[in-house]
Design an enzyme around this catalytic site. Structure first.
Site, PDB file in Angstrom:
ATOM      1  N   ASP A 126       0.850  -1.190   0.000  1.00  0.00           N
ATOM      2  CA  ASP A 126       0.000   0.000   0.000  1.00  0.00           C
ATOM      3  C   ASP A 126       0.892   1.249   0.000  1.00  0.00           C
ATOM      4  O   ASP A 126       1.731   1.403  -0.875  1.00  0.00           O
ATOM      5  CB  ASP A 126      -0.955  -0.081   1.194  1.00  0.00           C
ATOM      6  CG  ASP A 126      -2.013   0.999   1.209  1.00  0.00           C
ATOM      7  OD1 ASP A 126      -2.941   0.961   0.384  1.00  0.00           O
ATOM      8  OD2 ASP A 126      -1.899   1.910   2.061  1.00  0.00           O
ATOM      9  N   TYR A 220      -2.359  10.778   1.718  1.00  0.00           N
ATOM     10  CA  TYR A 220      -3.361  10.922   0.655  1.00  0.00           C
ATOM     11  C   TYR A 220      -3.396  12.351   0.125  1.00  0.00           C
ATOM     12  O   TYR A 220      -3.551  12.570  -1.079  1.00  0.00           O
ATOM     13  CB  TYR A 220      -4.737  10.524   1.187  1.00  0.00           C
ATOM     14  CG  TYR A 220      -4.852   9.050   1.462  1.00  0.00           C
ATOM     15  CD1 TYR A 220      -5.237   8.166   0.462  1.00  0.00           C
ATOM     16  CD2 TYR A 220      -4.560   8.542   2.727  1.00  0.00           C
ATOM     17  CE1 TYR A 220      -5.329   6.802   0.713  1.00  0.00           C
ATOM     18  CE2 TYR A 220      -4.648   7.178   2.986  1.00  0.00           C
ATOM     19  CZ  TYR A 220      -5.032   6.320   1.977  1.00  0.00           C
ATOM     20  OH  TYR A 220      -5.103   4.968   2.228  1.00  0.00           O
ATOM     21  N   HIS A 280      -6.962  -6.810   0.022  1.00  0.00           N
ATOM     22  CA  HIS A 280      -5.960  -5.755   0.027  1.00  0.00           C
ATOM     23  C   HIS A 280      -4.767  -6.097   0.908  1.00  0.00           C
ATOM     24  O   HIS A 280      -3.623  -5.818   0.551  1.00  0.00           O
ATOM     25  CB  HIS A 280      -6.615  -4.449   0.499  1.00  0.00           C
ATOM     26  CG  HIS A 280      -5.684  -3.291   0.530  1.00  0.00           C
ATOM     27  ND1 HIS A 280      -5.103  -2.763  -0.599  1.00  0.00           N
ATOM     28  CD2 HIS A 280      -5.197  -2.551   1.580  1.00  0.00           C
ATOM     29  CE1 HIS A 280      -4.330  -1.743  -0.274  1.00  0.00           C
ATOM     30  NE2 HIS A 280      -4.360  -1.605   1.041  1.00  0.00           N
TER      31      HIS A 280
END
Length: 300
Positions: A126, A220, A280
């Protein structure tokens, strides 16, 4: 759903699982710190041998790699699993400016130097994968090989965001995370709900209670593409070292279509492993398979 890999053969079924023995794991782990420009970074280390640095994603911390750490250490490797800045026992410097890519790459270098090494194999999942991709192109002298779990190359991801409506919808949460004040809606218990291991979940809650939610979302705000999405195109620098990509095909956030074309951005040997039934957090969903694949691939 259409075949996201454009006619690729279906992946082979995973080998029979082998349970990683975690007895004595906690007692054997060394908790150490590295420093990068005044930021103190915690990492957990285990084993002796060639160095493998592991970088987690969101929302996670070093403990996500426990199965791989035990397996790799038992096979003759030294593993250093870091807490990214903002997470768990690492410092959380204030302000989005403290989470630029140069600082994040410096954190990886700091862990390698703290281990007294000049380079390492880097494994990322990730956001840790995003940092690892960048480390391979921007600090190539310090990386011998790169493994990335469930984080496609940026060129593939931006293409899918711009052209694939399914990926656009799958990334809706990232647009919420980029809004002002989004961190105020997070809490430790909710962030740990993805953890299926009932014994591990309390540890995650504790780690997230020590973490900085605003810092988590700076990743982000600083680095995830923003609307209107545009394909980034070919990267300025290609990855020159060997690359292993492992991708859980049931990932609801990062769809496997973004894997297409990865070979166009890698000059080293690329090994792609897709894992049916894993989501994930493939390093936990298929822990033993991931450990086996990494061990079979790791250069000596």
């Amino acid at each position: 759903m259409n075949d996201p890999l454009g006619g690729f053969p279906k992946p082979s079924p995973p080998p029979a699982p082998v349970t990683t023995d975690l007895s004595g794991f906690e007692e054997s782990v060394e908790h150490r710190y590295a420093e990068n420009d005044g930021v103190r970074l915690h990492y957990a280390a285990l084993g002796e041998g060639p160095l493998v640095v592991m970088l987690h994603g969101f929302p996670d911390f070093w403990y996500t790699w426990r199965h791989q750490m035990a397996g790799l250490a038992g096979a003759g490797y030294r593993v250093a699993a870091a807490d990214l800045r903002g997470y768990n026992l690492s410092d959380a410097p204030q302000g989005a400016g403290s989470y630029g890519m140069r600082a994040l790459l410096g954190d990886v270098s700091a862990v390698i130097r703290a281990e007294g090494r000049q380079g390492a194999t880097v494994v990322g999942h990730d956001w840790g994968g995003a940092i690892a991709w960048q480390f391979a192109t921007r600090v190539p002298e310090m990386i011998g090989a790169l493994a990335v779990l469930n984080l496609p190359h940026l060129s593939g991801l931006t293409r899918e965001l711009a052209e694939n409506p399914e990926q656009y919808e799958a990334s809706a949460y990232t647009r919420r995370f980029q809004e002002e004040g989004a961190h105020e809606e997070l809490d430790a218990v909710t962030l740990a709900r993805w953890v299926s291991d009932s014994e591990a979940r309390p540890r995650y809650v504790e780690a997230f209670e020590r973490s900085d939610f605003e810092a988590m979302l700076f990743y982000y705000k600083r680095h995830y593409p923003r609307e209107p999405y545009r394909a980034a195109g070919p990267p300025e620098a290609r990855v020159g070292c060997p690359v292993l990509q492992i991708h859980g095909l049931e990932d609801p956030y990062l769809l496997p279509g973004a894997l297409n074309g990865t070979w166009e951005w890698v000059d080293g040997v690329l090994t792609l492993v897709t894992v049916p039934g894993a989501g994930h957090f493939v390093q936990q969903d298929a822990a033993d398979l991931v450990t086996r694949r990494i061990l079979a691939w790791l250069p000596r």
